[in-house]
Motif scaffolding. Structure first.
Motif, PDB file in Angstrom:
ATOM      1  N   ILE A 132     -80.514 -17.253 -26.133  1.00 22.78           N
ATOM      2  CA  ILE A 132     -79.067 -17.226 -25.896  1.00 22.78           C
ATOM      3  C   ILE A 132     -78.339 -18.131 -26.877  1.00 22.78           C
ATOM      4  O   ILE A 132     -78.874 -19.133 -27.340  1.00 22.78           O
ATOM      5  N   ARG A 133     -77.118 -17.735 -27.187  1.00 22.67           N
ATOM      6  CA  ARG A 133     -76.161 -18.576 -27.900  1.00 22.67           C
ATOM      7  C   ARG A 133     -74.942 -18.738 -26.997  1.00 22.67           C
ATOM      8  O   ARG A 133     -74.698 -17.899 -26.124  1.00 22.67           O
ATOM      9  N   PRO A 134     -74.176 -19.791 -27.207  1.00 21.35           N
ATOM     10  CA  PRO A 134     -72.970 -19.970 -26.376  1.00 21.35           C
ATOM     11  C   PRO A 134     -72.067 -18.748 -26.330  1.00 21.35           C
ATOM     12  O   PRO A 134     -71.502 -18.426 -25.287  1.00 21.35           O
ATOM     13  N   VAL A 135     -71.948 -18.021 -27.449  1.00 17.72           N
ATOM     14  CA  VAL A 135     -71.063 -16.859 -27.478  1.00 17.72           C
ATOM     15  C   VAL A 135     -71.541 -15.787 -26.497  1.00 17.72           C
ATOM     16  O   VAL A 135     -70.729 -15.101 -25.863  1.00 17.72           O
ATOM     17  N   HIS A 136     -72.880 -15.649 -26.333  1.00 17.75           N
ATOM     18  CA  HIS A 136     -73.407 -14.661 -25.386  1.00 17.75           C
ATOM     19  C   HIS A 136     -72.998 -15.015 -23.959  1.00 17.75           C
ATOM     20  O   HIS A 136     -72.628 -14.134 -23.171  1.00 17.75           O
ATOM     21  N   VAL A 137     -73.065 -16.298 -23.644  1.00 20.68           N
ATOM     22  CA  VAL A 137     -72.790 -16.743 -22.278  1.00 20.68           C
ATOM     23  C   VAL A 137     -71.291 -16.696 -21.993  1.00 20.68           C
ATOM     24  O   VAL A 137     -70.870 -16.348 -20.884  1.00 20.68           O
ATOM     25  N   SER A 145     -65.400 -19.749 -20.065  1.00 21.56           N
ATOM     26  CA  SER A 145     -65.508 -19.829 -21.524  1.00 21.56           C
ATOM     27  C   SER A 145     -65.058 -21.174 -22.087  1.00 21.56           C
ATOM     28  O   SER A 145     -65.642 -21.672 -23.051  1.00 21.56           O
ATOM     29  N   GLU A 146     -64.045 -21.783 -21.480  1.00 17.47           N
ATOM     30  CA  GLU A 146     -63.557 -23.066 -21.999  1.00 17.47           C
ATOM     31  C   GLU A 146     -64.542 -24.199 -21.740  1.00 17.47           C
ATOM     32  O   GLU A 146     -64.482 -25.247 -22.378  1.00 17.47           O
ATOM     33  N   LYS A 147     -65.466 -23.998 -20.808  1.00 11.98           N
ATOM     34  CA  LYS A 147     -66.443 -25.035 -20.469  1.00 11.98           C
ATOM     35  C   LYS A 147     -67.781 -24.834 -21.168  1.00 11.98           C
ATOM     36  O   LYS A 147     -68.700 -25.632 -20.991  1.00 11.98           O
ATOM     37  N   ILE A 148     -67.890 -23.753 -21.945  1.00 17.05           N
ATOM     38  CA  ILE A 148     -69.153 -23.451 -22.611  1.00 17.05           C
ATOM     39  C   ILE A 148     -68.952 -23.557 -24.119  1.00 17.05           C
ATOM     40  O   ILE A 148     -68.554 -22.603 -24.787  1.00 17.05           O
ATOM     41  N   GLY A 149     -69.210 -24.751 -24.642  1.00 15.11           N
ATOM     42  CA  GLY A 149     -69.055 -24.971 -26.072  1.00 15.11           C
ATOM     43  C   GLY A 149     -70.375 -25.226 -26.770  1.00 15.11           C
ATOM     44  O   GLY A 149     -70.533 -24.920 -27.953  1.00 15.11           O
ATOM     45  N   SER A 150     -71.357 -25.761 -26.052  1.00  7.91           N
ATOM     46  CA  SER A 150     -72.643 -26.122 -26.644  1.00  7.91           C
ATOM     47  C   SER A 150     -73.768 -25.280 -26.045  1.00  7.91           C
ATOM     48  O   SER A 150     -73.592 -24.605 -25.031  1.00  7.91           O
ATOM     49  N   TYR A 151     -74.921 -25.347 -26.672  1.00  7.44           N
ATOM     50  CA  TYR A 151     -76.108 -24.669 -26.132  1.00  7.44           C
ATOM     51  C   TYR A 151     -76.495 -25.266 -24.784  1.00  7.44           C
ATOM     52  O   TYR A 151     -76.944 -24.546 -23.888  1.00  7.44           O
ATOM     53  N   GLN A 152     -76.334 -26.571 -24.654  1.00  7.85           N
ATOM     54  CA  GLN A 152     -76.651 -27.234 -23.391  1.00  7.85           C
ATOM     55  C   GLN A 152     -75.775 -26.679 -22.265  1.00  7.85           C
ATOM     56  O   GLN A 152     -76.266 -26.331 -21.186  1.00  7.85           O
ATOM     57  N   GLU A 153     -74.473 -26.575 -22.523  1.00  4.60           N
ATOM     58  CA  GLU A 153     -73.552 -26.057 -21.508  1.00  4.60           C
ATOM     59  C   GLU A 153     -73.822 -24.581 -21.218  1.00  4.60           C
ATOM     60  O   GLU A 153     -73.713 -24.132 -20.075  1.00  4.60           O
TER      61      GLU A 153
END
Length: 379
Positions: A132-137, A145-153
């Motif tokens: 997965i990449r952040p864009v997929h999630v 979407s605003e809370k998902i900026g990193s791979y960790q998130e």
């Protein structure tokens, strides 16, 4: 339940323009022998089945032969897509394959449903999470979407939407870079380690079958492991011992892990010395001269047609270089050390040289975020 954990087959790969298909066919046959000898109940394949998103016909045929052999033994295969795989191609026919016990998860679509198995100790859930990449999630959860900026998130969001039955034994098959893992040398990573995720995210799983890192190893605990590549794909891996990982799950909390060495058709070795030394019969006669080799000549004068002459003895010479007074070659180990440094560390060093001070934490974080955004756009 006894499972075989594999990863990073990279079928169709070329190393220094040498096709590895013959070697891959050989090692897959060795793996089939291990499957039979160990009487495994299932195979976990943790991503990067192919080396390219558009694999060659020969690579596809090789993998087709492999999984057909496994399915013919009535052994289920649990397979995910890696960063080198095309999600749509890997997922083609997934519903049909599932009827034969071959379970594909090529790309993330917002849900990770378990494949439930049964043995004498009860039910066991196997979760298949492709790379997965952040864009997929963000696409899967637009409200977050605003809370998902990193791979960790991104990984936190994915795992938080899994309805895990903690009373059962749970296995996760994933293809990510977990912080603390030691790179093998032939992987692809993002600037500054921005694709890292923390190992603690996977604490709820009894066993985590990882792919993406090419060196076989545990990460944090014995039951979170990278299987590594079945073959060496870089001379930085020349000293590695490749292995097939056998995972035996009994009652919850009781897991036994063993590694079975994978012996290749041709090894990958580094040779160093003068031309006269390396062409001396006593030096090479008791070695496998068919191995893939990297040769460093220490002669002070260039040898005419050295590659051509050396290939008479070492036909699979992949790389040749000189190390002498004229080349000014870096000290032993310096190249490996440089390869392991991240681009972000070079940026920080340049900043210090130009400004006579170190970056602030705020500047580091800004640069990491900017680099991650640029990298994600490129991909």
């Amino acid at each position: 339940m006894r499972l075989l954990h594999l990863a990073d087959l990279h079928l169709g790969k070329r190393v220094h323009d040498f096709s590895m298909l013959e070697d891959q066919r050989y090692i897959l046959n060795r793996i089939l022998g291990i499957i039979e000898a160990e009487r495994v109940d299932g195979v976990l394949a943790a991503g990067d089945i192919y080396d390219k998103t558009v694999p060659s016909a020969e690579a596809v045929q090789l993998f087709d032969d492999f999984i057909t052999e496994i399915a013919g033994r009535n052994i289920p295969v649990f397979l995910i897509g890696g960063n080198h795989d095309c999600a749509e191609r890997i997922s083609f026919g997934a519903k049909l394959f599932a009827k034969s016990g071959v379970y594909f998860a090529g790309g993330y679509r917002g849900r990770v449903e378990p494949v439930t198995c049964q043995d004498t100790y009860g039910k066991l859930d196997i979760y298949l999470l492709p790379f997965i990449r952040p864009v997929h999630v963000r696409q899967a959860f637009p409200d977050l979407s605003e809370k998902i900026g990193s791979y960790q998130e991104a990984m936190q969001a994915v795992l938080s939407h899994i309805d895990l039955d903690r009373g059962r034994r749970n296995i996760l098959v994933a293809h990510q870079f977990v912080t603390g893992a030691v790179q093998g040398g032939s992987e692809e990573f993002q600037i500054g380690g921005l694709d890292n995720v923390d190992a603690s995210l996977f604490d709820a799983f009894d066993y985590v079958a990882l792919g993406h890192i090419h060196r076989p190893q545990k990460v944090g605990r014995e039951t979170m492991r990278y299987a590594g590549t079945p073959l060496k794909y870089s001379f930085s891996e020349a000293a590695h011992q490749k292995a097939a990982v056998i995972v035996e799950l009994r009652e919850k909390g009781d897991i036994e892990i063993r590694e079975i060495p994978l012996l290749p058709l041709r090894d990958m070795r580094k040779l160093r010395g003068t031309y006269e030394e390396l062409t001396r019969r006593s030096v090479y006669e008791n070695t496998n001269t068919e191995d893939y080799v990297q040769i460093t000549l220490t002669d002070e004068t260039d040898i005419f047609d050295a590659v051509g002459k050396l290939r008479v003895i070492y036909p699979n010479l992949m790389k040749m270089e000189y190390d002498n007074g004229k080349t000014g070659k870096m000290p032993e180990g310096a190249a490996e050390e440089a390869a392991e440094r991240t681009p972000l560390s070079y940026m920080k060093e340049l900043f210090s040289m130009q400004n006579d001070r170190s970056m602030s934490l705020a500047q580091e974080h800004y640069l990491e975020k900017l680099a991650g955004t640029v990298w994600e756009e490129l991909l």
